[in-house]
Design an enzyme around this catalytic site. Structure first.
Site, PDB file in Angstrom:
ATOM      1  N   PHE A 132      -2.069   4.563  -7.586  1.00 34.14           N
ATOM      2  CA  PHE A 132      -0.759   4.271  -7.002  1.00 34.14           C
ATOM      3  C   PHE A 132       0.323   5.016  -7.809  1.00 34.14           C
ATOM      4  O   PHE A 132       0.242   5.088  -9.039  1.00 34.14           O
ATOM      5  CB  PHE A 132      -0.513   2.758  -7.036  1.00 34.14           C
ATOM      6  CG  PHE A 132       0.696   2.336  -6.245  1.00 34.14           C
ATOM      7  CD1 PHE A 132       0.677   2.345  -4.859  1.00 34.14           C
ATOM      8  CD2 PHE A 132       1.862   1.957  -6.891  1.00 34.14           C
ATOM      9  CE1 PHE A 132       1.796   1.969  -4.125  1.00 34.14           C
ATOM     10  CE2 PHE A 132       2.985   1.581  -6.165  1.00 34.14           C
ATOM     11  CZ  PHE A 132       2.949   1.584  -4.779  1.00 34.14           C
TER      12      PHE A 132
ATOM     13  N   ASP B  87      -5.257  -2.097 -13.143  1.00 33.69           N
ATOM     14  CA  ASP B  87      -4.211  -2.576 -12.236  1.00 33.69           C
ATOM     15  C   ASP B  87      -4.921  -3.394 -11.161  1.00 33.69           C
ATOM     16  O   ASP B  87      -5.738  -2.866 -10.387  1.00 33.69           O
ATOM     17  CB  ASP B  87      -3.465  -1.370 -11.632  1.00 33.69           C
ATOM     18  CG  ASP B  87      -2.292  -1.794 -10.749  1.00 33.69           C
ATOM     19  OD1 ASP B  87      -2.326  -2.924 -10.216  1.00 33.69           O
ATOM     20  OD2 ASP B  87      -1.364  -0.987 -10.569  1.00 33.69           O
TER      21      ASP B  87
ATOM     22  N   TYR C 241       3.408 -10.630  -5.637  1.00 29.68           N
ATOM     23  CA  TYR C 241       3.877 -10.779  -4.245  1.00 29.68           C
ATOM     24  C   TYR C 241       2.854 -10.371  -3.191  1.00 29.68           C
ATOM     25  O   TYR C 241       3.144 -10.437  -2.004  1.00 29.68           O
ATOM     26  CB  TYR C 241       5.184  -9.989  -4.028  1.00 29.68           C
ATOM     27  CG  TYR C 241       5.136  -8.542  -4.480  1.00 29.68           C
ATOM     28  CD1 TYR C 241       4.449  -7.585  -3.749  1.00 29.68           C
ATOM     29  CD2 TYR C 241       5.772  -8.143  -5.639  1.00 29.68           C
ATOM     30  CE1 TYR C 241       4.394  -6.264  -4.161  1.00 29.68           C
ATOM     31  CE2 TYR C 241       5.722  -6.823  -6.072  1.00 29.68           C
ATOM     32  CZ  TYR C 241       5.021  -5.888  -5.325  1.00 29.68           C
ATOM     33  OH  TYR C 241       4.959  -4.591  -5.735  1.00 29.68           O
ATOM     34  N   LYS C 242       1.687  -9.926  -3.601  1.00 34.52           N
ATOM     35  CA  LYS C 242       0.679  -9.534  -2.597  1.00 34.52           C
ATOM     36  C   LYS C 242      -0.209 -10.739  -2.294  1.00 34.52           C
ATOM     37  O   LYS C 242       0.247 -11.692  -1.671  1.00 34.52           O
ATOM     38  CB  LYS C 242      -0.119  -8.338  -3.111  1.00 34.52           C
ATOM     39  CG  LYS C 242       0.709  -7.072  -3.312  1.00 34.52           C
ATOM     40  CD  LYS C 242      -0.178  -5.960  -3.848  1.00 34.52           C
ATOM     41  CE  LYS C 242       0.626  -4.747  -4.273  1.00 34.52           C
ATOM     42  NZ  LYS C 242       1.193  -3.995  -3.165  1.00 34.52           N
TER      43      LYS C 242
ATOM     44  N   ARG D 103      -3.502   1.150   7.654  1.00 35.42           N
ATOM     45  CA  ARG D 103      -4.063   0.246   6.642  1.00 35.42           C
ATOM     46  C   ARG D 103      -3.905  -1.208   7.099  1.00 35.42           C
ATOM     47  O   ARG D 103      -2.818  -1.631   7.491  1.00 35.42           O
ATOM     48  CB  ARG D 103      -3.334   0.459   5.317  1.00 35.42           C
ATOM     49  CG  ARG D 103      -3.901  -0.359   4.188  1.00 35.42           C
ATOM     50  CD  ARG D 103      -3.186  -0.091   2.902  1.00 35.42           C
ATOM     51  NE  ARG D 103      -1.909  -0.793   2.829  1.00 35.42           N
ATOM     52  CZ  ARG D 103      -1.231  -0.992   1.714  1.00 35.42           C
ATOM     53  NH1 ARG D 103      -1.694  -0.516   0.571  1.00 35.42           N
ATOM     54  NH2 ARG D 103      -0.093  -1.639   1.711  1.00 35.42           N
TER      55      ARG D 103
END
Ligand SMILES: Cc1ncc(COP(=O)(O)O)c(C=O)c1O
Ligand SMILES: Nc1c(O)cccc1C(=O)C[C@H](N)C(=O)O
Length: 408
Positions: A138, A209, A234-235, A379
């Site tokens: 990322f 990560d 927050y995921k 996705r």
């Protein structure tokens, strides 16, 4: 409209799976808008139903009425704001195979990457000069490493290599192996235990990560002997937009230098001493004043996991992704980029499509919310706590319809 062929899962068979789903009751613990199939919990988790009341209480009573007293008020009852990061850390710890004192909660994932990478480089063997990473990592992971290296006078080389070739690059020059366990685009999942063991055998320190791992399936950092890790609140943890992130530091590294040595990571912040003395454990990696509103939301969001068997969570996640892939198998113009081997898959499924941006726009218009990721990726994230197999069926049908429309 393309017909679903007989070997594809039928709606009634999927509804039967839903009827036996041990996590089905969790759906009622979320507030989701009607008419939406939400396949984007890997970007922003849905709103846990108990969060608005908690935020209302924190704002009106704890802030509005108790005012500054809330920092320490009722600390016997474990409700004081000062200890909020530690209480949230303990809830995160259970999900990632850590002990509570090995987790710090606060700041963004990017900032925690900076803290973790600084510490990882400091504990790595002196003389090693390479930070090995996945070339498709990322962007923020790469940028933080670039920025930190510049600050360190360019002493290190950030070496991006394809994930498949990692082991071939694990030479005696590698200081830190910095990887995201689940690729944000393809959904490919690395074997955290195996890669950690390989890195250690080569004398390197690991930094994981877990943005697309924590809350999606069980992670066992201590079981793997991992060194450092970070992840998003927050995921899959559903802490809300901009929720505080987490940082894991294995106990054996607690003496590592703290790059962002702020007063809230001091052993006794209100002593107001002139010199920094670190708090015990990972609390030393908390930097400034805890973000009370967002920490409170995350604290309540994490309660959803309290009675969740993490094995059942993974089993359902795999069943949902497997179902989606089976339903879309062989659809023209869709090229699966997610591994079909379940052990190599996170909790998302991605396809390449020549008009991916437009396809996702049309899907969102129909209430099927996923993501477009550059350059041509559709996705879809699958959150086992609030999705059913029947929804997966309807979402796959919508994807087929949109793909068919775009061919016409
Ligand atoms: C792998 C990964 N790391 C980090 C982040 C985000 O970091 P931050 O919360 O600092 O924006 C994301 C997504 O935004 C991500 O997918
Ligand atoms: N963090 C995000 C944001 O602040 C805005 C929009 C999206 C995001 C994301 O989470 C992106 C996400 N990490 C990804 O995997 O693409």
């Amino acid at each position: 409209m393309t017909q679903i062929t007989p070997q594809r899962p039928a709606l009634d068979a999927l509804q039967a799976l839903d009827a036996r789903d041990p996590l089905a009751h969790k759906r009622a613990e979320f507030l989701l808008p009607p008419g939406v199939i939400y396949l984007d919990g890997n970007s922003l988790g849905a709103l846990p139903a108990a969060v608005p009341a908690r935020l209302d209480h924190v704002t009106r009573q704890e802030w509005g009425d108790a005012l500054i007293r809330s920092w320490t008020a009722n600390n016997e009852g474990g409700r004081d704001w000062m200890a909020l990061p530690d209480r949230v850390a303990a809830k995160v710890a259970r999900l990632i195979g850590a002990r509570p004192h090995e987790v710090a909660v606060g700041d963004s994932t990017s900032v925690n990457l900076f803290k973790a990478l600084s510490a990882a480089l400091a504990v790595a063997d002196a003389g090693r000069r390479v930070i090995l990473t996945d070339a498709d990592n990322f962007p923020t992971d790469l940028y933080v490493a670039q920025g930190l290296n510049a600050l360190l006078g360019g002493r290190y080389e950030l070496r991006p290599v394809p994930a498949a070739d990692l082991s071939a690059h694990l030479g005696p020059e590698v200081a830190v192996v910095m990887l995201t366990q689940v690729d944000y685009r393809t959904g490919e999942r690395l074997d955290l235990a195996a890669v950690t063991a390989q890195a250690h055998a080569a004398g390197a320190v690991t930094l994981w990560d877990l943005a697309h791992s924590a809350g999606a399936f069980e992670v066992d950092l201590n079981g793997a002997g991992a060194d450092f890790a970070v992840g998003c609140g927050y995921k899959y943890l559903n802490g809300g937009p901009g929720a505080p992130a987490f940082l894991f530091v294995a106990e054996r590294h607690h003496a590592a230098p703290v790059a962002l040595s702020g007063w809230m990571g001091h052993a006794d912040p209100f002593e107001m001493a002139r010199d920094y003395a670190p708090a015990a454990g990972a609390r030393r990696f908390v930097v400034g004043t805890p973000m009370v509103l967002s920490l409170s939301a995350l604290d309540t969001a994490l309660d959803v996991f309290a009675d969740v068997d993490l094995g059942a969570l993974r089993a359902k996640s795999l069943s949902l992704t497997e179902t989606f892939m089976a339903l879309l198998d062989g659809i023209p113009d869709l090229t699966l980029v997610t591994p079909s081997d379940p052990s190599r898959r996170g909790s998302q499924v991605s396809y390449r499509h020549p008009q991916a941006r437009e396809a996702m726009r049309r899907l969102v218009e129909r209430g099927v919310i996923g993501d477009f990721r550059t350059p041509d990726i559709l996705r879809f994230g699958f959150t086992p706590l609030y999705l059913s197999h029947a929804e997966v069926y309807h979402a796959a049908q919508a994807v087929q319809d949109v793909v068919q429309e775009l061919r016409a």
